[in-house]
Design a protein around this motif. Sequence first.
Motif, PDB file in Angstrom:
ATOM      1  N   SER A 274       0.834  -1.206   0.000  1.00  0.00           N
ATOM      2  CA  SER A 274       0.000   0.000   0.000  1.00  0.00           C
ATOM      3  C   SER A 274       0.868   1.256   0.000  1.00  0.00           C
ATOM      4  O   SER A 274       0.587   2.223  -0.714  1.00  0.00           O
ATOM      5  CB  SER A 274      -0.913  -0.016   1.215  1.00  0.00           C
ATOM      6  OG  SER A 274      -1.628   1.180   1.311  1.00  0.00           O
TER       7      SER A 274
ATOM      8  N   LEU B  79       2.474   1.634  -3.494  1.00  0.00           N
ATOM      9  CA  LEU B  79       1.495   2.072  -4.485  1.00  0.00           C
ATOM     10  C   LEU B  79       1.149   3.551  -4.310  1.00  0.00           C
ATOM     11  O   LEU B  79       0.964   4.269  -5.296  1.00  0.00           O
ATOM     12  CB  LEU B  79       0.233   1.217  -4.400  1.00  0.00           C
ATOM     13  CG  LEU B  79       0.347  -0.197  -4.959  1.00  0.00           C
ATOM     14  CD1 LEU B  79      -0.930  -0.970  -4.707  1.00  0.00           C
ATOM     15  CD2 LEU B  79       0.669  -0.163  -6.443  1.00  0.00           C
ATOM     16  N   ARG B  80       1.075   4.006  -3.088  1.00  0.00           N
ATOM     17  CA  ARG B  80       0.819   5.403  -2.837  1.00  0.00           C
ATOM     18  C   ARG B  80       1.974   6.269  -3.360  1.00  0.00           C
ATOM     19  O   ARG B  80       1.761   7.334  -3.945  1.00  0.00           O
ATOM     20  CB  ARG B  80       0.610   5.656  -1.347  1.00  0.00           C
ATOM     21  CG  ARG B  80       0.166   7.082  -1.053  1.00  0.00           C
ATOM     22  CD  ARG B  80      -0.151   7.317   0.415  1.00  0.00           C
ATOM     23  NE  ARG B  80      -1.233   6.423   0.844  1.00  0.00           N
ATOM     24  CZ  ARG B  80      -1.144   5.621   1.898  1.00  0.00           C
ATOM     25  NH1 ARG B  80      -0.046   5.591   2.629  1.00  0.00           N
ATOM     26  NH2 ARG B  80      -2.148   4.854   2.238  1.00  0.00           N
TER      27      ARG B  80
ATOM     28  N   ILE C 103       3.991   5.483  -5.834  1.00  0.00           N
ATOM     29  CA  ILE C 103       3.923   5.471  -7.306  1.00  0.00           C
ATOM     30  C   ILE C 103       2.837   6.418  -7.793  1.00  0.00           C
ATOM     31  O   ILE C 103       3.022   7.154  -8.760  1.00  0.00           O
ATOM     32  CB  ILE C 103       3.670   4.017  -7.801  1.00  0.00           C
ATOM     33  CG1 ILE C 103       4.897   3.154  -7.565  1.00  0.00           C
ATOM     34  CG2 ILE C 103       3.288   4.012  -9.269  1.00  0.00           C
ATOM     35  CD1 ILE C 103       4.662   1.683  -7.810  1.00  0.00           C
ATOM     36  N   LYS C 104       1.691   6.421  -7.131  1.00  0.00           N
ATOM     37  CA  LYS C 104       0.591   7.307  -7.508  1.00  0.00           C
ATOM     38  C   LYS C 104       0.981   8.774  -7.336  1.00  0.00           C
ATOM     39  O   LYS C 104       0.683   9.603  -8.210  1.00  0.00           O
ATOM     40  CB  LYS C 104      -0.633   7.005  -6.648  1.00  0.00           C
ATOM     41  CG  LYS C 104      -1.835   7.844  -6.975  1.00  0.00           C
ATOM     42  CD  LYS C 104      -2.947   7.544  -5.995  1.00  0.00           C
ATOM     43  CE  LYS C 104      -3.602   8.867  -5.671  1.00  0.00           C
ATOM     44  NZ  LYS C 104      -4.157   8.986  -4.387  1.00  0.00           N
ATOM     45  N   ASP C 105       1.655   9.097  -6.250  1.00  0.00           N
ATOM     46  CA  ASP C 105       2.070  10.482  -6.020  1.00  0.00           C
ATOM     47  C   ASP C 105       3.148  10.928  -6.989  1.00  0.00           C
ATOM     48  O   ASP C 105       3.230  12.093  -7.333  1.00  0.00           O
ATOM     49  CB  ASP C 105       2.558  10.643  -4.574  1.00  0.00           C
ATOM     50  CG  ASP C 105       1.447  10.508  -3.566  1.00  0.00           C
ATOM     51  OD1 ASP C 105       0.257  10.626  -3.956  1.00  0.00           O
ATOM     52  OD2 ASP C 105       1.744  10.262  -2.364  1.00  0.00           O
ATOM     53  N   LYS C 106       3.961   9.983  -7.434  1.00  0.00           N
ATOM     54  CA  LYS C 106       5.042  10.304  -8.377  1.00  0.00           C
ATOM     55  C   LYS C 106       4.488  10.634  -9.758  1.00  0.00           C
ATOM     56  O   LYS C 106       4.994  11.516 -10.436  1.00  0.00           O
ATOM     57  CB  LYS C 106       5.985   9.101  -8.458  1.00  0.00           C
ATOM     58  CG  LYS C 106       7.301   9.403  -9.125  1.00  0.00           C
ATOM     59  CD  LYS C 106       8.092   8.122  -9.252  1.00  0.00           C
ATOM     60  CE  LYS C 106       9.424   8.258  -8.576  1.00  0.00           C
ATOM     61  NZ  LYS C 106      10.257   7.074  -8.809  1.00  0.00           N
ATOM     62  N   GLY C 107       3.469   9.900 -10.178  1.00  0.00           N
ATOM     63  CA  GLY C 107       2.937  10.049 -11.527  1.00  0.00           C
ATOM     64  C   GLY C 107       1.900  11.095 -11.575  1.00  0.00           C
ATOM     65  O   GLY C 107       1.669  12.065 -12.097  1.00  0.00           O
TER      66      GLY C 107
END
Length: 82
Positions: free
Chosen positions: A72, A75-76, A78-82
């Motif tokens: 989790s 994934l957070r 990765i989401k914040d990076k993109g």
Amino acid sequence: MITTRVVKILYVLALIPISLFSLLMAVYGLAWIDDSAAFGYLLLLASPFVWLFQVFATRIVLEFVINQFKISEYLRAIKDKG
């Protein structure tokens, strides 16, 4: 991350009843040796294996919990990076 600290505490707290159960099993095994020797020896012999199985099962479950939180977290990120 607080989850890893909580899991360490839960692991130690889980070891207490697991150890008490296996110790109680061994004591009952010693008590049953006079009445039914085969059952008493079986309990006495099985108690360390039961302890190992329960410790390994607890460890696997808690490792799974840690992995879920790590996934989790990644994934957070990765989401914040993109």
